[in-house]
Design a protein around this motif. Structure first.
Motif, PDB file in Angstrom:
ATOM      1  N   MET A  39       0.867  -1.377  -0.145  1.00 34.69           N
ATOM      2  CA  MET A  39      -0.066   0.075   0.133  1.00 34.69           C
ATOM      3  C   MET A  39       0.869   1.275   0.171  1.00 34.69           C
ATOM      4  SD  MET A  39      -2.877  -0.904   2.865  1.00 34.69           S
ATOM      5  CE  MET A  39      -2.809   0.871   3.367  1.00 34.69           C
ATOM      6  N   PHE A  40       1.830   1.197   0.934  1.00 37.07           N
ATOM      7  CA  PHE A  40       2.544   2.724   1.128  1.00 37.07           C
ATOM      8  C   PHE A  40       3.455   2.600   0.072  1.00 37.07           C
ATOM      9  CE2 PHE A  40       0.582   2.036   5.231  1.00 37.07           C
ATOM     10  CZ  PHE A  40       0.120   3.379   5.427  1.00 37.07           C
ATOM     11  N   GLY A  41       4.089   1.503  -0.409  1.00 37.91           N
ATOM     12  CA  GLY A  41       5.020   1.580  -1.581  1.00 37.91           C
ATOM     13  C   GLY A  41       4.434   2.283  -2.718  1.00 37.91           C
ATOM     14  N   THR A  42       3.020   1.790  -2.984  1.00 38.23           N
ATOM     15  CA  THR A  42       2.487   2.310  -4.371  1.00 38.23           C
ATOM     16  C   THR A  42       2.380   3.864  -4.172  1.00 38.23           C
ATOM     17  OG1 THR A  42       1.156   0.015  -4.712  1.00 38.23           O
ATOM     18  CG2 THR A  42       0.115   2.183  -5.649  1.00 38.23           C
ATOM     19  N   ALA A  43       1.737   4.287  -2.859  1.00 39.70           N
ATOM     20  CA  ALA A  43       1.608   5.667  -2.631  1.00 39.70           C
ATOM     21  C   ALA A  43       2.983   6.466  -2.886  1.00 39.70           C
ATOM     22  CB  ALA A  43       0.993   5.881  -1.375  1.00 39.70           C
ATOM     23  N   GLN A  44       3.776   5.796  -2.403  1.00 35.05           N
ATOM     24  CA  GLN A  44       5.278   6.325  -2.575  1.00 35.05           C
ATOM     25  C   GLN A  44       5.656   7.130  -3.856  1.00 35.05           C
ATOM     26  OE1 GLN A  44       6.944   7.224   0.114  1.00 35.05           O
ATOM     27  NE2 GLN A  44       8.378   8.518  -0.965  1.00 35.05           N
ATOM     28  N   ARG A  45       4.843   6.595  -4.920  1.00 32.71           N
ATOM     29  CA  ARG A  45       5.086   6.917  -6.574  1.00 32.71           C
ATOM     30  C   ARG A  45       4.339   8.227  -6.605  1.00 32.71           C
ATOM     31  NH1 ARG A  45       4.924   1.199  -7.149  1.00 32.71           N
ATOM     32  NH2 ARG A  45       3.151   1.494  -8.248  1.00 32.71           N
ATOM     33  N   THR A  46       3.625   8.863  -5.774  1.00 36.51           N
ATOM     34  CA  THR A  46       3.101   9.896  -5.891  1.00 36.51           C
ATOM     35  C   THR A  46       3.935  11.058  -6.646  1.00 36.51           C
ATOM     36  OG1 THR A  46       1.327   9.533  -3.985  1.00 36.51           O
ATOM     37  CG2 THR A  46       1.689  11.909  -4.633  1.00 36.51           C
ATOM     38  N   ALA A  47       3.248  11.953  -7.393  1.00 39.58           N
ATOM     39  CA  ALA A  47       4.132  13.149  -7.850  1.00 39.58           C
ATOM     40  C   ALA A  47       4.081  14.258  -6.919  1.00 39.58           C
ATOM     41  CB  ALA A  47       3.383  13.650  -9.323  1.00 39.58           C
ATOM     42  N   SER A  48       5.205  15.053  -6.820  1.00 39.74           N
ATOM     43  CA  SER A  48       5.370  16.011  -6.048  1.00 39.74           C
ATOM     44  C   SER A  48       6.163  17.313  -6.747  1.00 39.74           C
ATOM     45  CB  SER A  48       5.875  15.587  -4.666  1.00 39.74           C
ATOM     46  OG  SER A  48       7.151  15.346  -4.882  1.00 39.74           O
ATOM     47  N   TRP A  49       6.013  18.412  -6.017  1.00 39.03           N
ATOM     48  CA  TRP A  49       6.650  19.568  -6.435  1.00 39.03           C
ATOM     49  C   TRP A  49       8.037  19.455  -6.420  1.00 39.03           C
ATOM     50  CZ3 TRP A  49       4.232  24.544  -7.344  1.00 39.03           C
ATOM     51  CH2 TRP A  49       5.091  25.780  -7.624  1.00 39.03           C
ATOM     52  N   CYS A  50       8.968  19.675  -7.564  1.00 38.12           N
ATOM     53  CA  CYS A  50      10.443  19.163  -7.624  1.00 38.12           C
ATOM     54  C   CYS A  50      10.731  17.975  -7.021  1.00 38.12           C
ATOM     55  CB  CYS A  50      11.143  20.469  -6.763  1.00 38.12           C
ATOM     56  SG  CYS A  50      10.825  21.914  -7.698  1.00 38.12           S
ATOM     57  N   ASN A  51       9.712  17.029  -7.092  1.00 40.26           N
ATOM     58  CA  ASN A  51      10.034  15.668  -6.534  1.00 40.26           C
ATOM     59  C   ASN A  51      10.566  15.480  -5.055  1.00 40.26           C
ATOM     60  OD1 ASN A  51      10.178  12.849  -6.973  1.00 40.26           O
ATOM     61  ND2 ASN A  51      12.281  12.772  -7.293  1.00 40.26           N
ATOM     62  N   THR A  52      10.188  16.903  -4.313  1.00 37.90           N
ATOM     63  CA  THR A  52      10.810  16.976  -2.860  1.00 37.90           C
ATOM     64  C   THR A  52       9.878  15.666  -2.013  1.00 37.90           C
ATOM     65  OG1 THR A  52       8.906  18.293  -2.334  1.00 37.90           O
ATOM     66  CG2 THR A  52      10.785  19.255  -2.982  1.00 37.90           C
ATOM     67  N   GLN A  53       8.769  15.026  -2.492  1.00 38.73           N
ATOM     68  CA  GLN A  53       8.174  14.071  -1.544  1.00 38.73           C
ATOM     69  C   GLN A  53       8.009  14.530   0.044  1.00 38.73           C
ATOM     70  OE1 GLN A  53       9.899  10.087  -2.846  1.00 38.73           O
ATOM     71  NE2 GLN A  53      11.064  11.442  -4.207  1.00 38.73           N
ATOM     72  N   PRO A  54       7.252  15.617   0.281  1.00 41.92           N
ATOM     73  CA  PRO A  54       7.364  16.074   1.380  1.00 41.92           C
ATOM     74  C   PRO A  54       6.844  15.362   2.760  1.00 41.92           C
ATOM     75  CG  PRO A  54       5.816  17.209   0.287  1.00 41.92           C
ATOM     76  CD  PRO A  54       6.372  16.255  -0.829  1.00 41.92           C
ATOM     77  N   TRP A  55       5.941  14.290   2.069  1.00 39.24           N
ATOM     78  CA  TRP A  55       5.324  13.597   3.308  1.00 39.24           C
ATOM     79  C   TRP A  55       6.146  12.538   4.184  1.00 39.24           C
ATOM     80  CZ3 TRP A  55       4.277  13.339  -2.100  1.00 39.24           C
ATOM     81  CH2 TRP A  55       4.966  12.325  -2.885  1.00 39.24           C
ATOM     82  N   GLN A  56       5.763  12.396   5.269  1.00 33.78           N
ATOM     83  CA  GLN A  56       6.567  11.298   6.193  1.00 33.78           C
ATOM     84  C   GLN A  56       5.303  10.940   6.911  1.00 33.78           C
ATOM     85  OE1 GLN A  56       9.367  12.268   9.461  1.00 33.78           O
ATOM     86  NE2 GLN A  56      10.639  10.827   8.267  1.00 33.78           N
ATOM     87  N   VAL A  57       5.216   9.645   7.091  1.00 35.79           N
ATOM     88  CA  VAL A  57       3.988   8.887   7.555  1.00 35.79           C
ATOM     89  C   VAL A  57       4.449   8.340   8.827  1.00 35.79           C
ATOM     90  CG1 VAL A  57       2.048   7.551   7.029  1.00 35.79           C
ATOM     91  CG2 VAL A  57       3.180   8.891   5.240  1.00 35.79           C
TER      92      VAL A  57
END
Length: 231
Positions: A39-57
């Motif tokens: 689940m979380f691995g799939t969500a990790q492919r989410t697009a983000s501004w400048c690929n910063t991936q700002p989420w931490q869960v």
């Protein structure tokens, strides 16, 4: 210009979106670690501004979930909201109509009358018990990235919900948890540079519970999208 048409269609994705709903009564059975990681691995492919991936869960299981739920529920009974992000300034017009419609449908499914304040309060507090879910994921963003970091986290949450649905896992995104961000920070030891965006409670649905029998509707396409031509 050569256009390459994919053999894939939106039909399967549309069907997946139609299957997703917000679960408000869960079975106690835990989700296997391998399923959670997918689940979380799939969500990790989410697009983000400048690929910063700002989420931490921060994901809880077992006794950690139960302890978090007990403390948060007691906190919510006696404390005013203290969110990291600004709360909505208000709901007016069609937004108020949609909000009320969802609330009325929820209470009807449970047989709660509008004037029954005790029952309504008990149902409100169920938010902080995660509706009995065995797991909760608290989604945080990087403070420095401001509103765009939060927007990226919204995309992450949407993908997480859909990934879970594809795996047979029920979910509910919860802004209510973020309304008491001060307690969430302390309980989960979330550092100050992280802002609590929302939580996603997840597990397997109790399909016999009446609260899981209602569904919300969606606005028509033309109510939400303005198509502008080149003429």
């Amino acid at each position: 210009m050569l256009l390459v048409r994919s053999s894939l269609t939106t039909t399967g994705f549309d069907r997946l979106l139609g299957q997703r709903w917000s679960c408000r009564a869960f079975l106690p059975d835990p989700v296997p670690d391998a399923v959670m990681r997918e689940m979380f691995g799939t969500a990790q492919r989410t697009a983000s501004w400048c690929n910063t991936q700002p989420w931490q869960v921060y994901v809880t299981s077992g006794e950690a979930t139960r302890r978090f739920a007990r403390g948060l529920t007691e906190h919510a009974k006696t404390h005013e909201p203290a969110p990291d992000l600004p709360m909505p300034a208000g709901y007016h017009g069609v937004y108020q109509e949609r909000r009320r419609g969802a609330g009325y449908a929820l209470y009807r499914s449970l047989g709660i009358r509008r004037e029954d304040r005790d029952a309504r309060e008990a149902q409100r507090l169920r938010n902080f018990e995660f509706f009995g879910a065995p797991h909760v994921a608290v989604v945080t963003t990087d403070r420095e990235q401001g509103v765009y970091g939060a927007i990226d986290c919204g995309g992450y949450v949407a993908n997480l919900l859909n990934a879970a649905t594809a795996l047979g896992v029920a979910t509910i995104p919860q802004a209510a948890i973020a309304m008491h961000a001060d307690h969430v920070h302390r309980c989960l030891r979330i550092p100050a540079e992280r802002l609590v965006v929302c939580a996603v409670s997840f597990g397997y649905a109790d399909t016999e519970h009446p609260v899981n029998g209602f569904r919300t509707d969606r606005a028509q396409l033309d109510d939400a999208v303005v198509f502008l031509g080149g003429d």
